[in-house]
Design a protein around this motif. Structure first.
Motif, short mmCIF file in Angstrom:
data_model
loop_
_atom_site.label_atom_id
_atom_site.label_comp_id
_atom_site.label_asym_id
_atom_site.label_seq_id
_atom_site.Cartn_x
_atom_site.Cartn_y
_atom_site.Cartn_z
N VAL A 1 0.86 -1.19 -0.32
CA VAL A 1 -0.39 0.22 -0.07
C VAL A 1 0.63 1.41 0.50
CG1 VAL A 1 -1.62 -0.87 0.99
CG2 VAL A 1 -0.37 -0.25 2.25
N TRP A 2 2.05 0.97 0.36
CA TRP A 2 2.80 2.44 0.39
C TRP A 2 3.13 2.69 -1.19
CZ3 TRP A 2 6.78 -0.38 4.33
CH2 TRP A 2 5.77 -0.48 5.76
N ASP B 1 1.74 3.48 -3.56
CA ASP B 1 -0.26 4.52 -3.88
C ASP B 1 0.12 5.64 -2.35
OD1 ASP B 1 -1.06 2.58 -5.23
OD2 ASP B 1 -2.57 1.90 -4.22
N GLN B 2 0.49 5.14 -0.97
CA GLN B 2 0.87 6.26 -0.44
C GLN B 2 1.49 7.76 -0.30
OE1 GLN B 2 0.45 3.72 3.72
NE2 GLN B 2 -1.62 4.03 3.48
N TYR B 3 2.75 6.85 -1.10
CA TYR B 3 4.14 7.79 -1.09
C TYR B 3 4.57 8.07 -2.65
CZ TYR B 3 3.87 6.35 3.93
OH TYR B 3 3.02 6.68 5.86
N SER C 1 13.91 3.94 -2.74
CA SER C 1 12.09 5.41 -2.87
C SER C 1 13.53 6.00 -3.56
CB SER C 1 12.49 5.44 -1.47
OG SER C 1 11.72 6.95 -1.83
N THR D 1 12.10 9.80 2.68
CA THR D 1 10.86 8.63 2.94
C THR D 1 10.84 7.96 3.66
OG1 THR D 1 10.36 9.10 0.20
CG2 THR D 1 9.18 7.08 1.88
N LEU E 1 7.99 6.91 6.43
CA LEU E 1 7.79 4.74 7.60
C LEU E 1 8.02 4.16 8.57
CD1 LEU E 1 9.48 3.53 3.85
CD2 LEU E 1 6.70 3.78 4.18
#
Length: 70
Positions: A12-13, A15-17, A38, A43, A47
């Motif tokens: 899901v990260w 889409d979130q970041y 990343s 970032t 997290l």
């Protein structure tokens, strides 16, 4: 929870970041971890340090690009 399931939940990260390019199973001091690829070193501060019982390691490098053909 095993590492494969933890990595699946961490997806899901992506889409979130916006800077997160990928999430994968990795190794940290010979133990399974969640590796986050990343484009932005900042970032890592966003997290969690651990997720589902596994350490989160951020690899800040360049953007993922398609491999050029032969």
């Amino acid at each position: 929870m095993d590492i494969s399931n933890a990595v699946a939940h961490a997806l899901v990260w992506l889409d979130q970041y916006p800077a997160v390019q990928g999430v994968a199973e990795g190794r940290y001091h010979a133990k399974p971890c969640i590796t986050v690829f990343s484009t932005d070193k900042d970032t890592a501060a966003l997290l969690p340090k651990t997720f589902k019982g596994f350490r989160v390691v951020v690899d800040s490098g360049g953007e993922f690009l398609p491999a050029s053909g032969p």
